[in-house]
Scaffold this motif. Sequence first.
Motif: not given
Length: 472
Positions: A351-358, A344-349
């Motif tokens: 998610l934030f990395a990808g969302l900020s980039s897109i 959970i911790i890994f994929y939430v992190a």
Amino acid sequence: MSNETLQTRDGFKSQWGFILACIGSAVGMGNIWRFPIMVAKWGGLTFLIPYFIIVLLVGNSGVMEEFALGRRAQAGPIGAFGHATEARNGNRKLGEAIGLIPILGSMMLAIGYTVVMSWIFKYTFMSLSGSLYALGQDMGAIGGTFGGAAPEAATLGEAVSMMLQGGIFGVGNSVWLIIGLVVAMIIMAMGVANGIEKANKIMMPVLFGLFVILAVYIGFQPGASEGYKFLFTLDPKGLVNPQVWIYAFGQAFFSLSVAGNGSVIYGSYLPKDEDIPASARRVALFDTLAALLAAFVIIPAIGASGFSLAGVGTPDGITPGPGLMFVYLVNILNGMPGGRIIGIIFYVAVLFAGLSSIVNLYEAPVATMQEQFKLKRGPAVAVIGIIGVVVALLIQPWTSQWMDVVSIYICPLGAGLAAIMFFFVLPRKEALEEVNHGAKKPVGKWFEYLGYLFIAMCVVALVAGAALGGIG
């Protein structure tokens, strides 16, 4: 651009809001699914030393230049390039036509990233629901799950045909693709200050915090020390290997998001008193820290898992890319004590990395709609979002090839064109004045020389990428 437009233009409200947004644009999948594997493959410090040198050079040239180019024109690539050619010879339309290239690159990259984001949203949900952990370490089930979300086709035509014949919602990961893009568009529709800046002020600190937690936890797992040995390996002979330098260069070049689009548009939202040299260096520093944190999570995790670190990066071992994040790491994390929570911790992190980039990638096309067609923020976001979702849905089985075309050819070309506009076309006095406006420590002649070197780097990125099938 009229004074009225300049006065009503949205922008960042704080220095750290801008920096965090730029860090968010730079910290993406390359930091997570490529950088750690390249570090392991080429020998820890043997790779990191060239990487640090290239980051220093690009951060002090390309990143600064793109911020300054956008701020000077108070516009995205089309307006910024047009301003440069108009300042040189009065021909604004020539620059505006050239500025379409990085906009096209940004839009195409955003579309490919939309598909990647759909995988991330799905896996984040699966980690939260427990269905990801329920796969255990069954590589057949894990691989089959990702294969269902990411079908493959040999050609673009075959991909489109597959999607249309199978039904848009019968093939691929279409529901999560739409959900992910809607979330990104909601953030963008709220504006630069109230949407992008505020979102990154939350996502970036949380992302770094989560990766620190993961790094500490994994560091205490049996076998993790094998990963640290790879991280701190130094082979002096490797430092004279041209391939090490080429791939370190490619990783640094693409990680810092210099492509003549995202950094230019974010720069256009800056106030005149912003210290561009200091901001550029902070972005380079935190992007590097994020990549290192990912390496300190993933490489020791591989060491603790029993997978062979000696085979990392080889065709028969763990290779960089989606397979690392959605196949091998699922197996590795599920096998750890507390694996469900760690997942959970890994994929939430992630998610934030990808969302900020897109959000950054779509911002340049959205701003173009506002500047060129005088649309308000909401309609501009809607138009770009509709185009993005339609194309992304159709190219799902051809995403890897789509991203290769953009990253190998269009991104280095866009970066090179922006650098040429700033260092050669824009009058020298005007260019240096813009970089130094608001700077506590103004740049000197060295900045121009680094600019010429950066243009050469863009050529190398284009040629080497085409010859080697991608270097970043």
